[in-house]
Design an enzyme around this catalytic site. Structure first.
Site, PDB file in Angstrom:
ATOM      1  N   HIS A   1       3.936  15.614  -3.021  1.00  0.00           N
ATOM      2  CA  HIS A   1       4.060  14.157  -3.157  1.00  0.00           C
ATOM      3  C   HIS A   1       4.995  13.806  -4.315  1.00  0.00           C
ATOM      4  O   HIS A   1       5.861  12.911  -4.207  1.00  0.00           O
ATOM      5  CB  HIS A   1       2.682  13.536  -3.387  1.00  0.00           C
TER       6      HIS A   1
ATOM      7  N   ARG B   1       8.626  14.787  -3.247  1.00  0.00           N
ATOM      8  CA  ARG B   1       9.223  13.997  -2.183  1.00  0.00           C
ATOM      9  C   ARG B   1       9.729  12.645  -2.683  1.00  0.00           C
ATOM     10  O   ARG B   1      10.726  12.119  -2.191  1.00  0.00           O
ATOM     11  CB  ARG B   1       8.206  13.804  -1.053  1.00  0.00           C
TER      12      ARG B   1
ATOM     13  N   ARG C   1      12.176  30.440  19.962  1.00  0.00           N
ATOM     14  CA  ARG C   1      13.308  29.584  19.580  1.00  0.00           C
ATOM     15  C   ARG C   1      14.239  30.297  18.595  1.00  0.00           C
ATOM     16  O   ARG C   1      15.456  30.053  18.595  1.00  0.00           O
ATOM     17  CB  ARG C   1      12.801  28.273  19.002  1.00  0.00           C
ATOM     18  N   ASN C   2      13.696  31.161  17.765  1.00  0.00           N
ATOM     19  CA  ASN C   2      14.568  31.983  16.921  1.00  0.00           C
ATOM     20  C   ASN C   2      15.449  32.884  17.779  1.00  0.00           C
ATOM     21  O   ASN C   2      16.634  33.087  17.475  1.00  0.00           O
ATOM     22  CB  ASN C   2      13.721  32.834  15.974  1.00  0.00           C
TER      23      ASN C   2
ATOM     24  N   LEU D   1      10.871  30.318   5.914  1.00  0.00           N
ATOM     25  CA  LEU D   1       9.420  30.161   6.025  1.00  0.00           C
ATOM     26  C   LEU D   1       8.917  30.246   7.454  1.00  0.00           C
ATOM     27  O   LEU D   1       7.715  30.359   7.685  1.00  0.00           O
ATOM     28  CB  LEU D   1       8.992  28.812   5.422  1.00  0.00           C
ATOM     29  N   GLY D   2       9.807  30.181   8.431  1.00  0.00           N
ATOM     30  CA  GLY D   2       9.374  30.148   9.829  1.00  0.00           C
ATOM     31  C   GLY D   2       8.581  31.371  10.234  1.00  0.00           C
ATOM     32  O   GLY D   2       7.472  31.272  10.777  1.00  0.00           O
TER      33      GLY D   2
END
Length: 453
Positions: free
Chosen positions: A247, A250, A357-358, A417-418
């Protein structure tokens, strides 16, 4: 508070020991009364019958002339009394008739010499009973009766006579007690093992059943539950800290991007401002994925349900196939069936989708997805024909923020991080994910998940 003795593990072992000892003592006390080889009283009907025999013999020898010894020898030579054989001794225990060596009689005379309390004892297959009083005018003698024992020895006598059978009987008697003791010990141990396995899969929930059983396991279960609660509190504190940090980060990132947009509006497009906006956007994406990874590690054990492979991944694979076609690539997969899977559906879909998707992103033009059951596991294999990953970096790509030095680097827009999120999701479902070189030339991702059988 004072606990009952048998709630302790040592108390239960103590109870089994004393119960076994009690059974042994009872057996030893009962054996002399049940063993026909030991000295026993004669049943009343048999005593009455033998007394009648002694009375008849007394009447006969009283009517016969001659000495007492000769008359008794005559009776033993010529008479049979219901299949039994009679012996006569003096009041001092000297054998009168029949003459000869009779070890059973001589032994029995030494332990049974009172006509007021006749006894009986088994010698091998020969049952001796007596003594009974015989009178001839003023002379007296003692009568003993021997008969062949036709009955089989009692079962426990047969067992005691054979050491191997005695060992088997001892094992048979002690086995239920030992099994009960093993069950009493292993049941709470299995509960503790299952609770530890749940914690290993990320299910940090206390189990009240762990605080049952013996005192030792109650204490261990209570300590285990306290540990789980402490871990929950620690992870919860970490999650709150990450939320607060995100928070706080951001807000300035949002202001930075707004300032960049205003600068671009006033000064026009420039490489410097575009670079600032790109890095700010990437940093915001990284913070978002980091929070997702944290939430997954904390809450992956929640919202678990039983589903199947077809309902989980069919639509995702259809969408991925369409997306690959838009990129001039080919994605193929085998038909899916309703193989049962237990877990969090959203996490399972997201984990496999990320890998697929990678493969679309980094593969040249061919992507192959295969989902098949192997024994009690579901094997998911995703292959592409891209540049792949160097062999010495295959184990590192699941680390957070790790990027390889080939096409899968910072310039591709990834945050690193995926695959860490995917690995966390698979691990939280008791599965594994392994990277290796694909037969197509690129990267192969192999995922195993336990089937809900």
């Amino acid at each position: 508070m004072r606990r009952p003795l048998f709630s302790s593990l040592y108390g239960r072992i103590f109870a089994v020991f004393w119960l076994t000892l009690f059974l042994v003592v009872i057996t030893l006390l009962l054996l002399p009364n049940l063993d026909p080889r030991a000295q026993h009283t004669i049943p009343e009907p048999q005593i009455f019958k033998l007394n009648q025999t002694a009375e008849r013999i007394s009447n006969r020898i009283s009517a016969m002339p001659g000495e007492l010894n000769r008359k008794l020898n005559s009776i033993t030579r010529h008479d049979r009394h219901d299949g039994a054989r009679v012996y006569f001794t003096t009041l001092d225990g000297e054998v009168i008739a029949p003459h000869g060596r009779n070890k059973a009689l001589r032994n029995f005379v030494t332990i049974a010499d009172s006509p007021e309390a006749p006894r009986q004892k088994l010698y091998g297959r020969w049952m001796m009973a007596g003594p009974f009083a015989i009178s001839d005018n003023n002379q007296q003698a003692l009568m003993y009766v021997g008969r062949f024992w036709r009955e089989k020895p009692p079962f426990f006598i047969q067992i005691l006579d054979k050491p191997f059978q005695l060992l088997l009987l001892t094992m048979l008697v002690s086995t239920p007690l030992l099994l009960w003791l093993a069950w009493a010990i292993s049941r709470p141990a299995r509960r503790l093992q299952q609770a530890a396995e749940r914690v290993a899969t990320g299910q940090f929930s206390p189990d009240p059943k762990l605080e049952q059983g013996s005192v030792e396991f109650q204490q261990a279960g209570a300590s285990f539950n306290q540990m789980v609660q402490a871990i929950n509190q620690m992870i919860g504190g970490q999650q709150r800290l990450l939320s607060d940090i995100s928070h706080e980060l951001r807000s300035p990132l949002t202001r930075l991007r707004m300032a960049t947009a205003l600068a671009q509006r006033k000064q026009g497009e420039s490489k410097e401002l575009s670079r600032i906006d790109t890095e700010a956007e990437r940093l915001e994406q990284m913070i978002s994925e980091l929070l997702e990874l944290s939430r997954m590690q904390v809450n992956s054990h929640q919202q678990r349900e039983t589903s199947d492979a077809h309902s989980l991944w069919f639509e995702m694979l259809e969408d991925a196939q369409f997306e690959a076609e838009q990129c001039q690539k080919t994605l193929s997969y085998n038909p899916l069936q309703a193989w049962p899977i237990s877990g969090n559906p959203n996490l399972l879909i997201s984990a496999v989708e990320n890998v697929v998707r990678n493969a679309i992103k980094y593969g040249d033009n061919v992507i192959q997805v295969q989902i098949v059951p192997v024994e009690h596991q579901l094997m998911i294999t995703v292959d592409d024909n891209g540049e792949g990953v160097p062999d010495d970096e295959l184990n590192d790509i699941f680390r957070p923020f790790y990027r390889v030095s080939t096409a899968r680097d910072r310039s591709s827009g990834g945050t690193g991080l995926g695959l860490a999120i995917t690995e966390s999701a698979i691990r939280q479902h008791s599965g594994t994910i392994v990277a290796s070189r694909s037969p197509l030339g690129g990267l192969r991702m192999s995922i195993t998940l336990p089937l809900n059988t």
